[in-house]
Design a protein around this motif. Structure first.
Motif, PDB file in Angstrom:
ATOM      1  N   LEU A  63      37.281  -4.834  28.220  1.00 20.42           N
ATOM      2  CA  LEU A  63      38.423  -3.778  28.008  1.00 20.42           C
ATOM      3  C   LEU A  63      38.487  -3.017  26.577  1.00 20.42           C
ATOM      4  O   LEU A  63      38.666  -1.810  27.074  1.00 20.42           O
ATOM      5  CB  LEU A  63      39.580  -4.973  27.961  1.00 20.42           C
ATOM      6  N   GLY A  64      37.857  -3.363  25.786  1.00 19.38           N
ATOM      7  CA  GLY A  64      37.862  -2.182  24.693  1.00 19.38           C
ATOM      8  C   GLY A  64      36.704  -1.313  24.876  1.00 19.38           C
ATOM      9  O   GLY A  64      36.949   0.092  24.782  1.00 19.38           O
ATOM     10  N   GLY A  65      35.910  -1.293  26.186  1.00 18.19           N
ATOM     11  CA  GLY A  65      34.655  -0.541  26.310  1.00 18.19           C
ATOM     12  C   GLY A  65      35.078   0.719  27.218  1.00 18.19           C
ATOM     13  O   GLY A  65      34.834   1.707  27.316  1.00 18.19           O
ATOM     14  N   LEU A  66      36.196  -0.059  27.833  1.00 15.45           N
ATOM     15  CA  LEU A  66      36.980   0.696  29.242  1.00 15.45           C
ATOM     16  C   LEU A  66      37.822   1.878  28.609  1.00 15.45           C
ATOM     17  O   LEU A  66      37.203   3.199  28.946  1.00 15.45           O
ATOM     18  CB  LEU A  66      37.762   0.292  29.786  1.00 15.45           C
ATOM     19  N   PHE A  67      38.285   2.096  27.820  1.00 20.29           N
ATOM     20  CA  PHE A  67      38.828   2.573  26.374  1.00 20.29           C
ATOM     21  C   PHE A  67      37.675   3.704  25.604  1.00 20.29           C
ATOM     22  O   PHE A  67      38.371   4.894  26.095  1.00 20.29           O
ATOM     23  CB  PHE A  67      39.457   1.544  24.977  1.00 20.29           C
ATOM     24  N   LEU A  68      37.027   2.957  25.858  1.00 27.16           N
ATOM     25  CA  LEU A  68      35.898   4.099  24.674  1.00 27.16           C
ATOM     26  C   LEU A  68      35.228   4.920  25.732  1.00 27.16           C
ATOM     27  O   LEU A  68      35.143   6.686  25.511  1.00 27.16           O
ATOM     28  CB  LEU A  68      35.022   3.428  24.429  1.00 27.16           C
ATOM     29  N   VAL A  69      34.918   4.480  26.843  1.00 26.86           N
ATOM     30  CA  VAL A  69      34.661   5.231  28.594  1.00 26.86           C
ATOM     31  C   VAL A  69      35.557   6.775  28.468  1.00 26.86           C
ATOM     32  O   VAL A  69      35.294   7.225  28.473  1.00 26.86           O
ATOM     33  CB  VAL A  69      34.237   4.608  29.211  1.00 26.86           C
ATOM     34  N   ALA A  70      37.128   5.399  28.720  1.00 24.79           N
ATOM     35  CA  ALA A  70      38.212   6.496  29.017  1.00 24.79           C
ATOM     36  C   ALA A  70      38.326   7.912  27.865  1.00 24.79           C
ATOM     37  O   ALA A  70      38.601   9.030  28.010  1.00 24.79           O
ATOM     38  CB  ALA A  70      39.346   6.159  29.495  1.00 24.79           C
ATOM     39  N   GLY A  71      37.979   7.757  26.535  1.00 19.63           N
ATOM     40  CA  GLY A  71      38.084   8.753  25.483  1.00 19.63           C
ATOM     41  C   GLY A  71      37.058   9.568  25.940  1.00 19.63           C
ATOM     42  O   GLY A  71      37.050  10.771  25.619  1.00 19.63           O
ATOM     43  N   TRP A  72      35.581   9.387  26.695  1.00 17.45           N
ATOM     44  CA  TRP A  72      34.448  10.272  26.412  1.00 17.45           C
ATOM     45  C   TRP A  72      34.804  11.356  27.609  1.00 17.45           C
ATOM     46  O   TRP A  72      34.175  12.262  28.060  1.00 17.45           O
ATOM     47  CB  TRP A  72      33.275   9.416  26.616  1.00 17.45           C
ATOM     48  N   VAL A  73      35.316  10.113  29.259  1.00 17.46           N
ATOM     49  CA  VAL A  73      35.768  10.988  30.221  1.00 17.46           C
ATOM     50  C   VAL A  73      36.927  11.870  30.042  1.00 17.46           C
ATOM     51  O   VAL A  73      36.608  12.845  30.339  1.00 17.46           O
ATOM     52  CB  VAL A  73      35.728   9.884  31.339  1.00 17.46           C
ATOM     53  N   LEU A  74      37.880  11.504  28.902  1.00 17.80           N
ATOM     54  CA  LEU A  74      39.092  12.736  28.780  1.00 17.80           C
ATOM     55  C   LEU A  74      38.666  14.122  27.776  1.00 17.80           C
ATOM     56  O   LEU A  74      38.729  14.829  27.667  1.00 17.80           O
ATOM     57  CB  LEU A  74      40.130  11.959  28.042  1.00 17.80           C
ATOM     58  N   LEU A  75      37.070  13.005  27.047  1.00 14.82           N
ATOM     59  CA  LEU A  75      37.162  14.577  26.133  1.00 14.82           C
ATOM     60  C   LEU A  75      36.419  15.870  27.221  1.00 14.82           C
ATOM     61  O   LEU A  75      35.861  16.239  27.035  1.00 14.82           O
ATOM     62  CB  LEU A  75      36.065  14.075  24.850  1.00 14.82           C
ATOM     63  N   LEU A  76      35.184  14.902  27.731  1.00 14.84           N
ATOM     64  CA  LEU A  76      35.272  15.705  29.454  1.00 14.84           C
ATOM     65  C   LEU A  76      35.992  16.641  30.312  1.00 14.84           C
ATOM     66  O   LEU A  76      35.252  17.859  30.258  1.00 14.84           O
ATOM     67  CB  LEU A  76      34.120  15.424  30.384  1.00 14.84           C
ATOM     68  N   PHE A  77      36.724  16.012  31.022  1.00 11.72           N
ATOM     69  CA  PHE A  77      37.745  16.856  31.009  1.00 11.72           C
ATOM     70  C   PHE A  77      38.415  17.928  30.242  1.00 11.72           C
ATOM     71  O   PHE A  77      38.635  19.346  31.059  1.00 11.72           O
ATOM     72  CB  PHE A  77      39.129  15.939  31.933  1.00 11.72           C
ATOM     73  N   LYS A  78      38.740  17.060  29.026  1.00 16.05           N
ATOM     74  CA  LYS A  78      39.194  18.233  28.475  1.00 16.05           C
ATOM     75  C   LYS A  78      38.124  19.624  28.122  1.00 16.05           C
ATOM     76  O   LYS A  78      38.541  21.447  28.146  1.00 16.05           O
ATOM     77  CB  LYS A  78      39.242  17.907  26.995  1.00 16.05           C
ATOM     78  N   PHE A  79      36.313  19.765  28.252  1.00 16.09           N
ATOM     79  CA  PHE A  79      35.878  20.377  28.002  1.00 16.09           C
ATOM     80  C   PHE A  79      36.052  20.873  29.028  1.00 16.09           C
ATOM     81  O   PHE A  79      35.497  22.857  29.522  1.00 16.09           O
ATOM     82  CB  PHE A  79      34.684  20.207  27.367  1.00 16.09           C
ATOM     83  N   LEU A  80      36.035  20.815  30.846  1.00 17.08           N
ATOM     84  CA  LEU A  80      35.969  21.727  31.579  1.00 17.08           C
ATOM     85  C   LEU A  80      37.242  22.383  31.655  1.00 17.08           C
ATOM     86  O   LEU A  80      36.999  23.410  32.646  1.00 17.08           O
ATOM     87  CB  LEU A  80      35.178  20.500  32.587  1.00 17.08           C
ATOM     88  N   ILE A  81      38.928  21.513  31.228  1.00 18.94           N
ATOM     89  CA  ILE A  81      39.553  22.452  31.976  1.00 18.94           C
ATOM     90  C   ILE A  81      39.511  23.828  30.704  1.00 18.94           C
ATOM     91  O   ILE A  81      39.437  24.229  30.428  1.00 18.94           O
ATOM     92  CB  ILE A  81      40.840  21.795  31.985  1.00 18.94           C
TER      93      ILE A  81
END
Length: 125
Positions: free
Chosen positions: A107-125
């Motif tokens: 579950l912690g790993g999922l939160f970490l992945v979510a943080g990285w995906v959100l960071l990528l999304f932030k860079f793409l928008i």
């Protein structure tokens, strides 16, 4: 939000050094090589995300909502991932394995992945 990232980045970084030394010196004789490797994984991921939080803390625009989600994801993910590993390893070494911590690690790993995906999304928008 940047203040929160800086506080937790500093806290996680300092604790990673302390826990890494604790594992390398005090636990080395008590843990199996597999347990020690798991403990070190927790320390590594904690330090990686400490550094990320510090970088984000220095560069975040505190008014953007996505930044809050990124910081919260990394903080919650690090706590759930790394600290559940520490708990599993230490309790197992004392023959009192806290099995309820097992599902918390991914579950912690999922939160970490979510943080990285959100960071990528932030860079793409």
């Amino acid at each position: 939000m940047s203040q929160l990232a800086l506080i937790f980045g500093s806290l996680f970084g300092g604790l990673a050094i302390i826990l890494g030394a604790f594992g390398a010196h005090l636990l080395k004789k008590k843990l199996t090589s597999e347990q020690l490797q798991s403990f070190e994984t927790g320390v590594k991921y904690q330090m990686y995300h400490a550094i990320v939080l510090l970088l984000l803390g220095f560069h975040l625009d505190i008014s953007a909502t996505i930044n809050a989600y990124i910081v919260y994801s990394f903080i919650i993910g690090t706590i759930l991932f790394s600290f559940s590993i520490y708990g599993l390893v230490l309790s197992s070494a004392n023959n009192k394995k806290l099995k309820f911590l097992g599902p918390i690690t991914p579950l912690g790993g999922l939160f970490l992945v979510a943080g990285w995906v959100l960071l990528l999304f932030k860079f793409l928008i």
